[in-house]
Design a protein around this motif. Sequence first.
Motif, PDB file in Angstrom:
ATOM      1  N   GLY A 208      43.953  34.309  21.039  1.00 30.78           N
ATOM      2  CA  GLY A 208      45.056  35.231  21.318  1.00 30.78           C
ATOM      3  C   GLY A 208      44.648  36.683  21.172  1.00 30.78           C
ATOM      4  N   TYR A 209      43.785  36.944  20.189  1.00 31.55           N
ATOM      5  CA  TYR A 209      43.317  38.309  19.919  1.00 31.55           C
ATOM      6  C   TYR A 209      42.478  38.838  21.089  1.00 31.55           C
ATOM      7  CZ  TYR A 209      40.801  41.927  17.145  1.00 31.55           C
ATOM      8  OH  TYR A 209      40.248  43.083  16.646  1.00 31.55           O
ATOM      9  N   ALA A 210      41.504  38.042  21.543  1.00 32.91           N
ATOM     10  CA  ALA A 210      40.651  38.475  22.645  1.00 32.91           C
ATOM     11  C   ALA A 210      41.447  38.630  23.940  1.00 32.91           C
ATOM     12  CB  ALA A 210      39.511  37.482  22.836  1.00 32.91           C
ATOM     13  N   ASP A 211      42.352  37.686  24.204  1.00 33.02           N
ATOM     14  CA  ASP A 211      43.159  37.772  25.415  1.00 33.02           C
ATOM     15  C   ASP A 211      44.044  39.012  25.397  1.00 33.02           C
ATOM     16  OD1 ASP A 211      44.232  36.417  27.919  1.00 33.02           O
ATOM     17  OD2 ASP A 211      46.074  36.631  26.754  1.00 33.02           O
ATOM     18  N   ALA A 212      44.640  39.315  24.236  1.00 38.28           N
ATOM     19  CA  ALA A 212      45.485  40.510  24.119  1.00 38.28           C
ATOM     20  C   ALA A 212      44.674  41.776  24.376  1.00 38.28           C
ATOM     21  CB  ALA A 212      46.136  40.556  22.744  1.00 38.28           C
ATOM     22  N   HIS A 213      43.441  41.792  23.878  1.00 36.59           N
ATOM     23  CA  HIS A 213      42.603  42.969  24.102  1.00 36.59           C
ATOM     24  C   HIS A 213      42.260  43.163  25.562  1.00 36.59           C
ATOM     25  CE1 HIS A 213      40.916  43.530  19.745  1.00 36.59           C
ATOM     26  NE2 HIS A 213      42.087  44.098  19.929  1.00 36.59           N
ATOM     27  N   TRP A 214      41.807  42.105  26.242  1.00 35.78           N
ATOM     28  CA  TRP A 214      41.441  42.269  27.642  1.00 35.78           C
ATOM     29  C   TRP A 214      42.657  42.701  28.468  1.00 35.78           C
ATOM     30  CZ3 TRP A 214      37.574  43.904  29.879  1.00 35.78           C
ATOM     31  CH2 TRP A 214      36.282  43.394  29.731  1.00 35.78           C
ATOM     32  N   ARG A 215      43.800  42.128  28.175  1.00 33.95           N
ATOM     33  CA  ARG A 215      45.000  42.508  28.936  1.00 33.95           C
ATOM     34  C   ARG A 215      45.392  43.957  28.662  1.00 33.95           C
ATOM     35  NH1 ARG A 215      47.863  38.240  31.359  1.00 33.95           N
ATOM     36  NH2 ARG A 215      46.812  36.234  31.056  1.00 33.95           N
ATOM     37  N   GLU A 216      45.227  44.373  27.423  1.00 30.31           N
ATOM     38  CA  GLU A 216      45.511  45.771  27.096  1.00 30.31           C
ATOM     39  C   GLU A 216      44.525  46.708  27.800  1.00 30.31           C
ATOM     40  OE1 GLU A 216      45.465  48.790  23.228  1.00 30.31           O
ATOM     41  OE2 GLU A 216      45.524  46.616  22.897  1.00 30.31           O
ATOM     42  N   LEU A 217      43.255  46.339  27.804  1.00 30.23           N
ATOM     43  CA  LEU A 217      42.254  47.169  28.471  1.00 30.23           C
ATOM     44  C   LEU A 217      42.527  47.272  29.971  1.00 30.23           C
ATOM     45  CD1 LEU A 217      39.137  45.798  26.563  1.00 30.23           C
ATOM     46  CD2 LEU A 217      40.006  48.147  26.412  1.00 30.23           C
ATOM     47  N   ILE A 218      42.962  46.170  30.579  1.00 31.18           N
ATOM     48  CA  ILE A 218      43.297  46.186  32.004  1.00 31.18           C
ATOM     49  C   ILE A 218      44.487  47.098  32.262  1.00 31.18           C
ATOM     50  CG2 ILE A 218      44.188  44.782  33.906  1.00 31.18           C
ATOM     51  CD1 ILE A 218      42.518  42.430  32.636  1.00 31.18           C
ATOM     52  N   GLU A 219      45.510  46.955  31.463  1.00 34.21           N
ATOM     53  CA  GLU A 219      46.720  47.742  31.651  1.00 34.21           C
ATOM     54  C   GLU A 219      46.468  49.228  31.410  1.00 34.21           C
ATOM     55  OE1 GLU A 219      50.601  48.736  32.532  1.00 34.21           O
ATOM     56  OE2 GLU A 219      49.570  46.805  32.816  1.00 34.21           O
ATOM     57  N   ARG A 220      45.673  49.526  30.410  1.00 32.23           N
ATOM     58  CA  ARG A 220      45.496  50.910  29.977  1.00 32.23           C
ATOM     59  C   ARG A 220      44.492  51.678  30.835  1.00 32.23           C
ATOM     60  NH1 ARG A 220      45.553  52.549  23.657  1.00 32.23           N
ATOM     61  NH2 ARG A 220      45.238  54.792  23.872  1.00 32.23           N
ATOM     62  N   TYR A 221      43.394  50.995  31.254  1.00 30.47           N
ATOM     63  CA  TYR A 221      42.297  51.715  31.898  1.00 30.47           C
ATOM     64  C   TYR A 221      42.023  51.296  33.340  1.00 30.47           C
ATOM     65  CZ  TYR A 221      41.427  52.813  27.004  1.00 30.47           C
ATOM     66  OH  TYR A 221      41.577  53.220  25.687  1.00 30.47           O
ATOM     67  N   ARG A 222      42.606  50.215  33.821  1.00 34.03           N
ATOM     68  CA  ARG A 222      42.364  49.720  35.174  1.00 34.03           C
ATOM     69  C   ARG A 222      40.861  49.677  35.486  1.00 34.03           C
ATOM     70  NH1 ARG A 222      47.146  48.375  34.826  1.00 34.03           N
ATOM     71  NH2 ARG A 222      48.683  48.543  36.497  1.00 34.03           N
ATOM     72  N   PRO A 223      40.077  48.966  34.688  1.00 32.40           N
ATOM     73  CA  PRO A 223      38.623  49.002  34.881  1.00 32.40           C
ATOM     74  C   PRO A 223      38.194  48.359  36.199  1.00 32.40           C
ATOM     75  CG  PRO A 223      39.225  47.309  33.293  1.00 32.40           C
ATOM     76  CD  PRO A 223      40.475  48.083  33.582  1.00 32.40           C
ATOM     77  N   ALA A 224      37.179  48.940  36.818  1.00 33.43           N
ATOM     78  CA  ALA A 224      36.631  48.395  38.058  1.00 33.43           C
ATOM     79  C   ALA A 224      35.756  47.181  37.803  1.00 33.43           C
ATOM     80  CB  ALA A 224      35.815  49.469  38.781  1.00 33.43           C
ATOM     81  N   VAL A 225      35.287  47.009  36.558  1.00 28.88           N
ATOM     82  CA  VAL A 225      34.423  45.887  36.187  1.00 28.88           C
ATOM     83  C   VAL A 225      34.901  45.317  34.860  1.00 28.88           C
ATOM     84  CG1 VAL A 225      32.067  45.106  35.727  1.00 28.88           C
ATOM     85  CG2 VAL A 225      32.446  47.055  37.262  1.00 28.88           C
ATOM     86  N   LEU A 226      35.108  43.993  34.819  1.00 28.27           N
ATOM     87  CA  LEU A 226      35.284  43.294  33.539  1.00 28.27           C
ATOM     88  C   LEU A 226      33.924  42.720  33.174  1.00 28.27           C
ATOM     89  CD1 LEU A 226      38.647  41.267  33.674  1.00 28.27           C
ATOM     90  CD2 LEU A 226      38.277  43.695  33.200  1.00 28.27           C
ATOM     91  N   TRP A 227      33.286  43.326  32.166  1.00 24.95           N
ATOM     92  CA  TRP A 227      31.935  42.923  31.773  1.00 24.95           C
ATOM     93  C   TRP A 227      32.035  42.257  30.405  1.00 24.95           C
ATOM     94  CZ3 TRP A 227      27.265  42.027  29.877  1.00 24.95           C
ATOM     95  CH2 TRP A 227      26.150  42.063  30.727  1.00 24.95           C
ATOM     96  N   ASN A 228      32.284  40.963  30.430  1.00 25.47           N
ATOM     97  CA  ASN A 228      32.388  40.185  29.193  1.00 25.47           C
ATOM     98  C   ASN A 228      30.997  39.727  28.757  1.00 25.47           C
ATOM     99  OD1 ASN A 228      34.495  38.779  27.379  1.00 25.47           O
ATOM    100  ND2 ASN A 228      33.101  37.113  27.898  1.00 25.47           N
ATOM    101  N   ASP A 229      30.880  39.343  27.474  1.00 24.39           N
ATOM    102  CA  ASP A 229      29.573  38.902  26.978  1.00 24.39           C
ATOM    103  C   ASP A 229      29.698  37.675  26.087  1.00 24.39           C
ATOM    104  OD1 ASP A 229      26.832  39.037  26.857  1.00 24.39           O
ATOM    105  OD2 ASP A 229      26.741  40.739  25.489  1.00 24.39           O
ATOM    106  N   ILE A 230      28.734  36.775  26.232  1.00 23.23           N
ATOM    107  CA  ILE A 230      28.504  35.603  25.368  1.00 23.23           C
ATOM    108  C   ILE A 230      29.716  34.684  25.291  1.00 23.23           C
ATOM    109  CG2 ILE A 230      27.479  34.794  23.219  1.00 23.23           C
ATOM    110  CD1 ILE A 230      26.257  37.392  22.730  1.00 23.23           C
ATOM    111  N   GLY A 231      30.337  34.407  26.427  1.00 26.01           N
ATOM    112  CA  GLY A 231      31.382  33.392  26.454  1.00 26.01           C
ATOM    113  C   GLY A 231      32.753  33.911  26.111  1.00 26.01           C
TER     114      GLY A 231
END
Length: 463
Positions: free
Chosen positions: A219-242
Motif C-alpha cells: 500500500g505504501y509503494a502504490d500510494a507513492h507512485w500514484r502521488e508521484l504521477i498526480e503531482r509531477y506527471r512524469p514522462a518515465v516511470l523508472w522502477n527498480d528491483i521489482g
Amino acid sequence: MSASTPGHDDPVRPLPGWFDDAKLGVMITWGLYSVPAWAPLDDRLVRLLAEHGEGADRDRSYHAEADADGFDPIVTTSYSEWYQNSVSVPGSPTWHHHRETYGDRTYADFRDDFAAAVEQWSPEPWAQLCAAAGARYVVPLAKHHDGFLMWPSHTPNPHRPDWALERDVLGEFRDAAEARGMRFGIYYSGGIDWTFANLPILRADDVARAVPDSPEYAGYADAHWRELIERYRPAVLWNDIGYPSAAEPEKLFAHYREAVPDGVVNERFYAGTPDFLTPEYATRATSGGSKWETVRGVGLSFGYNRQEDASWTTSGPDLVELLMDVVSKGGNLLLGIGPDATGRISPEQDAALRELGAWLAVNGDAVYGSRSWRVAEDRTAEGLRVRYTERDGDLYATFLDRPSAGVSAPPRLAGAAHAECVWLGGDGTVGTVTGLAGLPVPPVRPGVPEPTVLRISPAPDPR
C-alpha cells in the motif's frame, strides 16, 4: 540501482515515439548516501565491467555475479548509494571506513547533514548541465533503497519519522528541466526499502528476494507512485528491483497511461506490460527486438563516490563511442551522475558530459530521431570501427576511429552508387562518390571530440 534483472514480460504496447527519438537521458542519484559518499574501488570491478560491456548482450548488471574466488560485488559494491547496506555488514570495506571516519554515528545521523546541505542546492546548474550534455530527458531519484523520500510526501514513512525532505527538490528540478525542453522522469525503488525489511543484503543472489511482502509495504509503494504521477506527471516511470505483487502494478500502469498517455514504463516492476528493457552496465551485441535503454554511471557508481577521480570516470570521447554503439543497435543511453551532498557535480563528470554535448551539437543528426540501419556495425579494410544509423532516408556512418586520407569504404558501403557524402561539421559536401573510394580526411573541430560522422545520401542498400 539494481543488482540483477530477473525475467520479465516483453513490451507489447506501441512505444511512444518521443522516447525512441530521444536517445540520451541523465539519471541523477542524490540522497543521504551523498554525505559519506564512499564506496570501495577494486580492479576486479573493472574486469567484471569489461566482461559485461560492449557486445556482452546481457540484461544483467556486472555487480550481480560473484567470481570463482568468492568475490561478491554486493559486499564490496562500488555503488556508493548502497552505503547503508554496506556499512551494515561487519568487516566490509565500508564498515571499516565508517568506523574510522564517523565512529559510532549511524546512517540515520546523516539525515540532518543532508537536509542542511540541500539548502545550498539550486536546480538550475543541474538542468543547465543536462541540457549542455544533449540529454532529452532526465530521471532523478525520488526514493532509493534506504527509503528516504526526496519530496514532501503525503504518505510519510510509518517506521521512521521525518524520513523525507521538506523541500520539493523533484518539483523544482522538473520545472528547470522542462524549461530547457527536457522531459522529466522519476526513479523509485519499489522493490527494496530497508526501513521495512531485509537490511542488510549479504549476497548478490539475495537481492531479488529482498522485496518486502507485507500488505503495509504494498500500500505504501502504490500510494507513492500514484502521488508521484498526480503531482509531477512524469514522462518515465523508472522502477527498480521489482514491486510487491499485492500492489497490483497493472492497475498502476493503467492509471499512469490514462494520466500521461505518452509516458513510458520500464520493466523493473517485473510485472505487467513495460515499454522498454534496462540492461545495466551492458549493451546489446545486435539491433532488433524490444526497445531498450542501457543505464550506467559515468563512473563505477551512480551516487557520488569521493574516491572516483578522472581515472575512474568515462571520458567524453568514450561516452560518444558508447552512445553511438547503443544507438546503432536501437537503444537509448541513460547516464548516471552523482552530486555531492550540496548538489555539486564533480569536475570530472561535468567535463565528460559537456564534451558529449559538444559532439552532439555538431553530430546530433546521426543520433536524435534516428533508427538502426539494417547493419549496426562494420570495419574498414584498415580496421577502423564504424557504427551506422539512419534518418530521413540518409545513412550516417560514425567512424569510432579517425580516418586518414584515402581511407577505404567499409564493406557494407562499397557498392554505394553516386552517393553524396558530407562530413558533419565540415565545410560542405565531400562530393558525389561512387563506391565511397578514397574519402578525404574529415575536418578537425577544436573543442569537439572524435568520432567523426559521414552522412551518405541516399542510404545505400547494404551488401
